[in-house]
Design an enzyme around this catalytic site. Structure first.
Site, PDB file in Angstrom:
ATOM      1  CG  ASP A 220      -1.850   1.215   1.236  1.00  0.00           C
ATOM      2  OD1 ASP A 220      -2.820   1.213   0.464  1.00  0.00           O
ATOM      3  OD2 ASP A 220      -1.578   2.164   1.999  1.00  0.00           O
ATOM      4  CD  GLU A 312      -4.833   0.603  -2.891  1.00  0.00           C
ATOM      5  OE1 GLU A 312      -6.027   0.660  -2.579  1.00  0.00           O
ATOM      6  OE2 GLU A 312      -3.967   1.370  -2.445  1.00  0.00           O
ATOM      7  CG  ASP A 394      -1.209   3.797   5.464  1.00  0.00           C
ATOM      8  OD1 ASP A 394      -2.275   4.064   4.887  1.00  0.00           O
ATOM      9  OD2 ASP A 394      -0.399   4.668   5.836  1.00  0.00           O
TER      10      ASP A 394
END
Length: 462
Positions: A220, A312, A394
């Site tokens: 992340d 992502e 996170d």
């Protein structure tokens, strides 16, 4: 038995050019710019002529014929007119003119594909003319004598001859001597006052053995921490631009006080302005080099250890519209991080899984699967109202990304939509509901945690 993977990669080396060699390279770059501007003017003249004829009511069959935009068509037109346009054409290599024509062909194709919808992303504008002062000097060689000398300190390029390297080219030379690499092209370019040569090389790489081939890692990225791993490791953001901001501002103020060029009056810049411009360019180049070095070290370490990495699909262009965070987002290099992971995982025999852009990794509880309807950016700790889990925001997102790898295809590529999420989470969105094994509906199975099985499905809250 090791499997060879054939890839195309670049080797970039700094050059130490003599004044005579620098003038020769600049003349080649200028020749490419002349060919580019001539061909662009010719294309624009035909387009404008056809537009004017349409305004007069002339049928399409009677319009001025279009000219080809491909590289072969532009090259044929240039060869027919080069003796009149550039009587000095024989002083430079044909590759110099080919560099400019190839850049124009690519630009016109990108513009055309963008207009017709064949090219994804932001709209591409029509190519513009290149000026001597603002364009970056560059020339690309694809044919002729291109080699690395046995001393590994010099390279040979067509018409430019023997050029001295600032550093040793032993890594490339070893592959060339072993027969596992083939030079396809060489590009000489000036960046921030420093000349570099970049070799595009076709390399036969031996597929490496991963340290943990069956391990899954969720990554992340963010502003506070450059990367947060699903293992709980927090990698701080170096913020190279912020560290150099004071020096950059000082150099920019110094440049603004000097006498610069003026196109309207034809005023030439002073030597102090040129010196200040070079100093400012070197400061920005140092920031870029530090950022690139840090990202390469990070991605190399991750790609050589984990078999599957999940990231992502961030809308970086949209995130840069936030004027409060744009500079820090650009300084972090989210897009470059994903780009490097994409090819390095392939080199090392791993897989890169890209999560869907609207997958609610931050809003989902990594323990029970509950999805929050809203989660403010200021909330740095995720607190689950269902199971009571309290975890760093996170780290929770990274764990959800790691669990998402179980829904990926066997190839491990392509966007993966988590739990069918293809849009932003609406208020009163999906919540976790217990189910019995074997009762999941098609397309609505939950994310499988590492080492476990799916024991929940998602339904819409009433």
């Amino acid at each position: 038995m090791a499997i060879d993977v054939r890839v195309v990669q670049a080797y970039r080396f700094a050059l130490d050019l003599t004044p005579r060699q620098e003038r020769a390279v600049l003349s080649h770059a200028g020749a490419g710019r002349v060919a580019y501007n001539w061909a662009l003017a010719r294309v624009k003249a035909v387009i404008q002529q056809r537009a004017a004829e349409r305004s007069y009511g002339i049928a399409e069959s009677g319009l001025t014929p279009m000219i080809g935009w491909s590289l072969p068509a532009l090259r044929r037109a240039w060869n027919a007119a080069k003796r009149e346009v550039a009587p000095w054409w024989a002083e430079c290599s044909k590759e110099a003119f080919n560099t400019g024509l190839d850049a124009l062909a690519r630009g016109l194709k990108s513009w055309s594909d963008s207009r017709t919808g064949k090219r994804a992303g932001r709209r591409v504008g029509f190519p513009g003319f290149k000026s001597r002062r603002r364009s970056t000097p560059s020339v690309r060689f694809t044919t002729g004598a291109i080699r690395v000398e046995p001393d590994r300190k010099h390279v040979v390029l067509p018409r430019l001859g023997r050029l001295k390297l600032h550093e040793s080219a032993r890594k490339l030379a070893r592959r060339l001597e072993a027969g596992t690499a083939r030079i396809m092209s060489a590009t000489v370019r000036r960046d921030a006052g420093r000349w570099h040569v970049a070799f595009t090389v076709e390399v036969d790489r031996v597929e490496r053995t991963l340290a943990r081939p069956h391990a899954v890692l969720g990554v992340d990225v963010g502003v506070k921490h450059l990367a947060v791993l699903s293992t709980g490791t927090l990698l701080p953001n170096p913020r190279h631009l912020e560290d150099a901001a004071r020096r950059v501002r000082r150099l920019a103020r110094r440049l603004s006080r000097r006498v610069g060029p003026d196109r309207r009056s034809g005023r030439q810049p002073s030597r102090r302005w040129e010196r200040a411009r070079r100093q400012l360019a070197r400061a920005h180049a140092r920031v870029a080099n530090l950022r690139r070095d840090g990202l390469h070290k990070l991605t190399t370490r991750l790609a050589s250890e984990y078999g599957t990495i999940v990231v992502e699909d961030l809308n970086v262009a949209g995130m840069l519209r936030n004027r409060r965070l744009a500079r820090r987002i650009a300084d972090a290099g989210f897009g470059e991080l994903r780009r490097q992971l994409a090819y390095k995982t392939k080199w090392n025999g791993g897989h890169l899984v890209v999560a869907d852009r609207w997958y609610p990794s931050s809003k989902t509880c990594s323990a029970c699967g509950t999805v929050k309807a809203k989660l403010a950016l200021s909330e740095r700790t995720f607190t689950c109202i269902t199971c009571g889990m309290v975890l760093d925001r996170d780290v929770n997102a990274a764990r959800n990304l790691a669990a998402l790898a179980c829904e990926a295809t066997t190839a491990g590529s392509g966007p993966v939509a988590g739990r069918g999420a293809d849009r932003k989470t609406r208020p009163g969105g999906p919540v976790a509901v217990k189910r019995q094994p074997g009762t999941a509906q098609a397309g609505k199975t939950g994310t499988v945690p590492q080492g476990g099985t799916a024991d929940y499905m998602l339904t819409r809250a009433n």
